[in-house]
Scaffold this active site. Structure first.
Site, PDB file in Angstrom:
ATOM      1  CE  LYS A   8      -2.160   3.601   1.811  1.00 54.25           C
ATOM      2  NZ  LYS A   8      -1.687   4.705   2.666  1.00 54.25           N
ATOM      3  N   GLY A  11       1.120   8.707   1.579  1.00 56.20           N
ATOM      4  CA  GLY A  11       1.932   9.872   1.903  1.00 56.20           C
ATOM      5  C   GLY A  11       2.267  10.681   0.669  1.00 56.20           C
ATOM      6  N   GLY A  45      -3.757  11.283  -1.320  1.00 60.09           N
ATOM      7  CA  GLY A  45      -4.251  12.479  -0.645  1.00 60.09           C
ATOM      8  C   GLY A  45      -3.581  13.750  -1.116  1.00 60.09           C
ATOM      9  CG  ASP A 162      -3.577   3.015   5.666  1.00 59.90           C
ATOM     10  OD1 ASP A 162      -2.719   2.772   4.798  1.00 59.90           O
ATOM     11  OD2 ASP A 162      -3.472   3.942   6.478  1.00 59.90           O
ATOM     12  CE  LYS A 217       0.004   5.457   7.532  1.00 61.06           C
ATOM     13  NZ  LYS A 217      -0.457   4.983   6.203  1.00 61.06           N
TER      14      LYS A 217
END
EC number: 2.7.2.8
Length: 258
Positions: A8, A11, A45, A162, A217
């Site tokens: 995954k 960030g 994001g 996540d 997370k």
């Protein structure tokens, strides 16, 4: 076929060409020396934030999750399933990796329902059908899956990446690594915690050491470890030289225990 490994990505990784170069070089090295099939799950994001800023749209979060009003889901879908997904496919192509871009709804791979009306078009991911992705893996493809899903009623949903990766790992019986900006979960002194249990996580959340997005997370990783019945790793993409060892099961960040 060996059980797959889901990586995954999160960030600011998608915003950094240097980081993407390191990651895909590590993926090439791993694929050359191991037969294990890989799957990438990603959010994006930072891509969404840039787009929203450019359109002068507010970004609201609740408990670390992005609030997604009906008038923003099309924009977020375009950013995640479009720009972010195709950027990763372009990097795969550059490194001669045969990749296929998907979203959670393709082949009903991950089932999605609305999480909370107050969050708008934010979905809860649950295991779905492994058929499509297993077929791709058996034929040597690298599936690259965005965290956009769709409900049975046909509503597009933005899913925490996540949680999406956890549901897909449960679907495929896969191992899971959550790659992020940080080298794992840090204690109050900024030191990496090598192993984490649910009790330890609850304690650190109560103490305010684990906050905001990291709570989401950690909870996703704990949920994954419980669901899969095996540890889940949270680690950084910043140390490229460690990635092949990490993909091979060596703990490099924080190992979340079931």
């Amino acid at each position: 076929m060996m059980n797959p490994l889901i990586i995954k990505l999160g960030g600011v990784l998608l915003d950094s060409e240097e980081a993407l170069e390191r990651l895909f070089s590590a993926l090439v090295n791993y694929r050359e020396s191991h037969q294990r099939p890989l799957v990438i799950v990603h959010g994006g994001g930072c891509v969404v934030d840039e787009l929203m800023k450019g359109l002068n749209l507010p970004v609201k979060k609740k408990n670390g999750l992005r609030v997604t009003p009906a008038d923003q889901i099309d924009i977020i879908t375009g950013a995640l399933a479009g720009t972010a997904n195709k950027t990763l496919l372009a990097w795969a192509k550059k490194h001669q990796i045969a990749a296929v871009g998907l979203f959670l709804g393709d082949g009903d791979s991950v089932k999605v329902t609305q999480l909370d009306e107050e969050l708008g078009h934010v979905g809860l991911a649950q295991p779905g059908s492994p058929k499509l992705i297993n077929s791709l893996l058996e034929n040597g493809y690298l599936p690259v899956v965005s965290s956009i899903g769709v409900t049975d009623e046909g509503q597009l949903m933005n899913v925490n990446a996540d949680q999406a990766a956890t549901a897909l790992a449960a679907t495929l019986g896969a191992d899971l690594i959550l790659l992020s900006d940080v080298s794992g979960i840090l204690d109050g002194k900024g030191q990496r915690i090598a192993e984490m249990t649910a009790a330890k996580a609850e304690q650190l959340i109560e103490q305010g050491i684990i906050t905001d997005g990291m709570i989401v997370k950690v909870n996703a990783a704990l949920d994954a470890a419980r669901t899969l019945g095996r540890p889940v790793d949270i680690a950084s993409w910043r140390h490229a030289e460690q990635l092949p060892a990490l993909f091979n099961g060596m703990p490099m960040g924080t190992r979340i225990l079931a």
